[in-house]
Design an enzyme around this catalytic site. Structure first.
Site, PDB file in Angstrom:
ATOM      1  N   GLU A 281       0.812  -1.233   0.000  1.00 51.52           N
ATOM      2  CA  GLU A 281       0.000   0.000   0.000  1.00 51.52           C
ATOM      3  C   GLU A 281       0.842   1.279   0.000  1.00 51.52           C
ATOM      4  O   GLU A 281       0.616   2.187   0.798  1.00 51.52           O
ATOM      5  CB  GLU A 281      -0.964  -0.020   1.194  1.00 51.52           C
ATOM      6  CG  GLU A 281      -1.910  -1.212   1.137  1.00 51.52           C
ATOM      7  CD  GLU A 281      -2.821  -1.347   2.346  1.00 51.52           C
ATOM      8  OE1 GLU A 281      -2.762  -0.485   3.238  1.00 51.52           O
ATOM      9  OE2 GLU A 281      -3.581  -2.322   2.399  1.00 51.52           O
TER      10      GLU A 281
ATOM     11  N   ASP B 231      -1.345  -4.018  -3.110  1.00 48.38           N
ATOM     12  CA  ASP B 231      -2.105  -2.793  -2.839  1.00 48.38           C
ATOM     13  C   ASP B 231      -3.600  -3.015  -3.037  1.00 48.38           C
ATOM     14  O   ASP B 231      -4.024  -3.994  -3.665  1.00 48.38           O
ATOM     15  CB  ASP B 231      -1.612  -1.655  -3.749  1.00 48.38           C
ATOM     16  CG  ASP B 231      -1.722  -0.286  -3.072  1.00 48.38           C
ATOM     17  OD1 ASP B 231      -2.626  -0.103  -2.229  1.00 48.38           O
ATOM     18  OD2 ASP B 231      -0.906   0.591  -3.378  1.00 48.38           O
TER      19      ASP B 231
ATOM     20  N   GLU C  21      -6.102 -10.623  -1.244  1.00 53.40           N
ATOM     21  CA  GLU C  21      -6.892 -10.442  -0.006  1.00 53.40           C
ATOM     22  C   GLU C  21      -8.382 -10.448  -0.344  1.00 53.40           C
ATOM     23  O   GLU C  21      -9.148  -9.615   0.133  1.00 53.40           O
ATOM     24  CB  GLU C  21      -6.493  -9.125   0.681  1.00 53.40           C
ATOM     25  CG  GLU C  21      -5.012  -9.047   1.003  1.00 53.40           C
ATOM     26  CD  GLU C  21      -4.617  -7.807   1.795  1.00 53.40           C
ATOM     27  OE1 GLU C  21      -5.505  -7.118   2.319  1.00 53.40           O
ATOM     28  OE2 GLU C  21      -3.404  -7.535   1.883  1.00 53.40           O
TER      29      GLU C  21
END
Lengths: 165, 354
Positions: free
Chosen positions: B164, B206, B270
């Site tokens: 990120e 990210d 994720e």
């Protein structure tokens, strides 16, 4: 069965409404979209687009009906509704339709001697098939209209005559 | 001519409308997805289906452990490999829980993905409060990366080296690392990780890449540039914290295609599909769960067509709905994962199994 209806409709629209198979091809490089349309100089025309450079089951397609609300010597303005679909989804029991859109577009004929060569720009609000989310699409491409130059002028003359009345 | 065209149009769109509606009716079919959880171990050599786990639950909760062992072949630690857990005190590393997870993976024949070496969040307090010169920060940065990567050499297949680092506008995020190491901290992080273990796969990870073209274009351009300078970067982790209405599948496809074009491995790292982003679906209906499964199926349909060399795998961010980060982070009830609160398979699981 449903897919067959759609495909029939596409063919019906492209080659029946406009009488003869006069087509225009379009390429939109930024989104890798190839388009094929009926005669874009007519008052009403049909636009079929397919996403290229994609995997077989991810080839989204679109069909839309356009209306030229302004036809000029060097530029046409049009608007029309359509829907996006993916035929492959039907084979894996997914909803066939991705979403719906309205396209506002313009086709510019930048070379006076070759009006068949056109630049197109479209602004297109898109909403998903559940009608609960959407986004604004923009598209810039170039197009070639496969009709004789004289016919382009004829269409324009017809339009001018109607306007004169 | 115009009248004829108009009539044809009217007929065509009437038929379209009817066929579209018939599609909607089919969607709410309750029995659309049915399957059992038997013999579902995802062991295909080319398809890696992973899950983010909590080692504490893995040891203490039997159904949780059973699902992880039987249903997934790739493991990510949801928190255990983050700096606040591994490096809680200056010059002291705490590897016990992470080692336990590494041993679990080794004994159960699972791949282990390390998440994450450099992130601006979940840092230990001492790093936030650290006072030192630029050289001190550089030493800290290098030691943190290389100690961890070296410790797990041969046990961890891949690392999210940096997590990120980009803002939504496509620029580098203002972070503690950018401030103290400088604008080339990402390049340094990848170099240090590669020095510590030349065989490990290195990823950048990210969120919102799948929905924000500006962000994913910036990330891809940035790493293409680093690659040209000889930095080893193997793949990009697309987090995919999405919901059933957003982003559109076309946006996800566009993002994945751009990453494949630049020849990175893709880790859907994720994945969770929220069904209650707007707070209106507190009780999940069968229709909503089927929609969630449909969306997952569309993603899988596209993902499995990516060349094998570019597929790293898909990781779900949690085992079951009760353990999802969404409930605590956003303080709302949600059902974003494959298994429900009672560890029973949901339609999304059946879509995956198909």
């Amino acid at each position: 069965m449903k897919q067959l209806i759609y495909i029939t409709l596409i063919g019906f629209n492209l080659f029946n409404i406009n009488g003869k198979a006069q087509i225009a091809v379009t390429y939109i490089p930024f989104q890798s979209i190839f388009g094929i349309s009926s005669n874009v100089e007519k008052l009403m025309w049909v636009d079929y687009k397919i996403e290229t450079n994609n995997f077989a089951s991810s080839l989204d397609m679109e069909i839309s009906q356009k209306i030229n609300f302004k036809r000029k010597e060097i530029v046409n303005y049009y608007v029309g509704p359509g829907f996006s679909f993916n035929p492959a989804y039907s084979f894996v029991d997914l909803p066939f339709t991705n979403g719906y859109f309205i396209e506002f577009g313009t086709r510019i004929k930048p070379i006076a001697k070759f009006k068949n060569i056109q630049l197109m720009f479209e602004l297109s609000p898109y909403i998903n098939n559940k009608l609960n989310n959407g986004y604004l699409r923009t598209r810039l491409g170039f197009s070639y209209n496969f009709i004789p130059k004289s016919k382009v002028n004829n269409e324009l003359n017809k339009e001018n005559t109607v306007n004169a009345r | 001519m115009c009248r004829k065209s108009f009539c044809n149009l009217l007929i065509n769109y009437s038929v379209c409308f009817l066929t579209l509606n018939s599609g909607c009716i089919k969607k709410v079919n309750d029995a659309k997805y049915e399957c059992n959880m038997n013999a579902a171990y995802f062991s295909h050599p080319n398809y890696f289906i992973g899950v983010a786990v909590d080692p504490f639950l893995l040891n203490s909760n039997v159904p949780y452990n059973k699902i992880v062992v039987e249903q997934f072949n790739n493991i990510t630690a949801e928190n255990t490999f983050k700096a606040e857990y591994l490096h809680p005190i200056k010059d002291t590393f705490y590897f016990d829980n992470a080692d336990m997870l590494a041993n679990f993976c080794a004994s159960n024949n699972k791949r282990l993905h390390g998440h994450t070496l450099i992130w601006h969040k979940q840092l230990p307090e001492w790093i936030y409060n650290y006072k030192g010169s630029n050289n001190d920060w550089e030493t800290l940065f290098k030691k943190h990366i290389q100690t961890i990567v070296s410790h797990f050499k041969g046990k961890v297949l891949s690392w999210d080296v940096v997590n990120e680092a980009f803002d939504e506008n496509g620029e580098l995020r203002e972070s503690i690392w950018l401030k103290h190491i400088g604008s080339n901290y990402i390049e340094k992080a990848f170099k240090y990780a590669a020095e510590a273990d030349k065989d490990v796969l290195l990823f950048y990870n990210d969120f919102n890449l799948e929905s924000n073209p500006k962000k994913h274009n910036s990330v891809i351009s940035y790493f293409n540039l680093l690659r040209k300078r000889g930095v080893k970067i193997d793949g990009i982790g697309v987090q995919m914290h999405i919901n059933i209405n957003y982003p559109d599948i076309s946006q996800i496809k566009s993002c994945l295609n751009e990453i494949v074009k630049s020849d990175y491995k893709i880790h859907l790292s994720e994945l969770d599909i929220s069904i209650n982003a707007n707070g209106k679906n507190n009780i999940p209906t069968q229709e909503i769960l089927n929609e969630q499964a449909d969306f997952l199926k569309k993603i899988l349909l596209h993902y499995k067509q990516i060349p094998n060399a570019n597929q790293f795998g898909i990781t779900f961010w949690g085992v079951n709905d009760a353990n999802s980060w969404i409930r605590s982070f956003y303080n709302r009830i949600d059902y974003p994962l494959l298994f429900d609160d009672n560890y029973q398979a949901k339609p999304a699981y059946c879509a995956l199994k198909e």
